[in-house]
Design an enzyme around this catalytic site. Structure first.
Site, mmCIF file in Angstrom:
data_model
loop_
_atom_site.group_PDB
_atom_site.id
_atom_site.type_symbol
_atom_site.label_atom_id
_atom_site.label_comp_id
_atom_site.label_asym_id
_atom_site.label_seq_id
_atom_site.Cartn_x
_atom_site.Cartn_y
_atom_site.Cartn_z
ATOM 1 N N THR A 1 -6.224 -15.961 83.976
ATOM 2 C CA THR A 1 -6.182 -17.007 82.954
ATOM 3 C C THR A 1 -4.910 -17.831 83.079
ATOM 4 O O THR A 1 -3.797 -17.282 83.076
ATOM 5 C CB THR A 1 -6.218 -16.354 81.555
ATOM 6 O OG1 THR A 1 -7.389 -15.548 81.443
ATOM 7 C CG2 THR A 1 -6.186 -17.392 80.457
ATOM 8 N N GLU A 2 -5.060 -19.161 83.205
ATOM 9 C CA GLU A 2 -3.926 -20.079 83.288
ATOM 10 C C GLU A 2 -2.909 -19.666 84.367
ATOM 11 O O GLU A 2 -1.718 -19.910 84.237
ATOM 12 C CB GLU A 2 -3.225 -20.178 81.926
ATOM 13 C CG GLU A 2 -4.147 -20.556 80.783
ATOM 14 C CD GLU A 2 -4.691 -21.976 80.876
ATOM 15 O OE1 GLU A 2 -4.042 -22.817 81.506
ATOM 16 O OE2 GLU A 2 -5.770 -22.233 80.301
ATOM 17 N N LEU A 3 -3.407 -19.025 85.425
ATOM 18 C CA LEU A 3 -2.598 -18.537 86.551
ATOM 19 C C LEU A 3 -1.514 -17.552 86.125
ATOM 20 O O LEU A 3 -0.493 -17.411 86.801
ATOM 21 C CB LEU A 3 -1.959 -19.712 87.316
ATOM 22 C CG LEU A 3 -2.914 -20.693 87.999
ATOM 23 C CD1 LEU A 3 -2.131 -21.674 88.852
ATOM 24 C CD2 LEU A 3 -3.959 -19.991 88.847
#
Length: 433
Positions: free
Chosen positions: A145-147
């Site tokens: 998630t979101e890197l």
């Protein structure tokens, strides 16, 4: 030879309806269906459908040389099924092409990797199952998630069987190093990493239509020439962004689609290729390891996780939902499990962000977002405790459920054995007659 790796994030949460204090215990439906449908259909019309058509055309006209990767959250995939089957069909067409790769992430685009390793593993498995069910593929590369990434998270990812992962090329982590190489996890050097190139990604995400930018207007020729002029040793350029950059965050009137369509021809002129994450990770040899003791992400200047867990509101909400995780995992009620998944989405915590104005929030302010989420969570907790009372601790509850499960399995085994004996008895009786 220089290679560009394009990756796009595709995610939509199930947004919550206005849930009042007096709804707690009286209403168990939490979602704003009207808003969810309106937003999804609008984004599908502005971004998903035209962008998919543009990418199919780019792949066709380039003879398959243009390549791109997608990570579609489970909640976004569900909303495609409900609100925009044509968008789902469009992604299915792309997924069948050899020039397109799908990646794995957490099902609900959640923060589970920061709070609950078991939940993290469950959501990753659930996401892989969803991708196989919808697209017939089993992704081999992971993006969180979101890197979001840290050494601890990389260890979890490696133990789940992944050998490649995408993350942010944060300056506070890399220092003087360039993101334009293949790296490896310091915790598990066999896990290879592709790091986002911040400059080339944000030239498109944020600066493309900025009239005050000294490089405006950005053309495909200029953009590719910048990549070509980088040091010869730098070979991998990871351009990671939200898919909504194409047509939504950067509207069609900005020329973003024409810009993208022109990229393959200018890349070919400059001897630059395109590659999928799995191709780069398979052939690339890490130049070094990356040490990340504290979680980082691709959001804001700090590149940390403060956008979701940076204030007391967010921390309290995250603590409360994680307190009941073990009980929920023991639960077999389909509605409870579904609500649990939807309430995990990182967006709910992002709406409570007090760092800056949030243009994507459906709430008037972060405090409104917190109150609404906590009202919903209070009702959800009551439903969970109705099945598994809080007076019974988790260890005792788990022991009881395990005993019940073992007894059920033993009864089933004995039932099958009885049926087998009855069949043998009938056969013996027939032979005697």
């Amino acid at each position: 030879m220089k290679t560009i790796c394009f990756y796009f994030q595709i995610h939509q949460p199930f947004r919550l309806r206005r849930y009042r204090f007096f709804d707690i215990g009286n209403s168990h439906y939490y979602y704003d269906d009207f808003q969810n449908e309106e937003i999804f259909r609008r984004i599908a019309g502005k971004c998903y459908l035209p962008a998919n058509r543009a990418i199919r055309e780019m792949i066709r006209t380039s003879g398959g040389r243009f390549k791109v990767a997608f990570s579609i959250s489970g909640t976004a995939a569900e909303q495609m099924e409900i609100y925009s089957p044509e968008a789902l069909d469009s992604f299915r067409e792309l997924a069948r092409l050899e020039s397109v790769e799908l990646l794995t992430e957490t099902y609900a685009h959640s923060l589970a990797s920061l709070g609950d390793a078991d939940e993290f593993e469950d959501q990753v498995k659930k996401h892989r199952d969803k991708m196989y069910a919808l697209f017939g593929v089993q992704p081999a590369v992971f993006r969180n998630t979101e890197l979001i990434y840290s050494d601890e998270i990389s260890d979890l990812v490696y133990r789940m069987g992944f050998r490649g992962m995408l993350t942010e090329g944060a300056k506070h982590v890399l220092g003087w190093k360039s993101p334009n190489y293949v790296y490896a996890s310091a915790a598990n050097p066999q896990l290879k990493l592709l790091l986002k190139n911040d400059r080339f990604s944000e030239d498109l995400s944020f600066r493309f239509s900025n009239y005050s930018w000294n490089e405006y207007p950005l053309t495909a020729d200029k953009y590719i020439s910048w990549i070509a002029s980088t040091p010869e040793a730098e070979q991998v350029f990871n351009i990671f962004m939200n898919y909504e950059v194409l047509g939504s965050m950067q509207g069609a009137e900005t020329g973003i689609f024409e810009f993208f369509k022109a990229l393959p021809q200018y890349a070919e002129r400059n001897g630059i290729t395109f590659a999928l994450p799995s191709e780069i990770l398979e052939s690339g040899r890490p130049v070094d390891t990356v040490v990340v003791p504290y979680p980082m992400s691709w959001v804001d200047e700090e590149k940390d996780c403060s956008s979701w867990l940076g204030n007391v509101l967010q921390q309290e909400a995250f603590r409360k939902i994680n307190e009941i995780s073990e009980r929920v995992r023991l639960c077999e009620d389909r509605r409870i499990r579904q609500d649990w998944t939807y309430l995990q989405s990182s967006d709910h915590f992002y709406y409570m962000n007090t760092k800056h104005y949030n243009m994507f929030s459906p709430y008037d302010n972060p405090y409104d977002a917190f109150n609404n989420y906590m009202n919903v969570l209070s009702d959800f907790i009551l439903r969970v405790e109705a099945q598994y009372p809080s007076c019974v601790d988790n260890e005792e509850l788990h022991s009881l459920l395990t005993m019940i499960k073992n007894q059920s399995e033993e009864i089933e085994r004995l039932q099958k054995q009885l049926e087998m004996f009855q069949k043998e008895k009938k056969k013996t009786a027939k032979r005697k007659t």
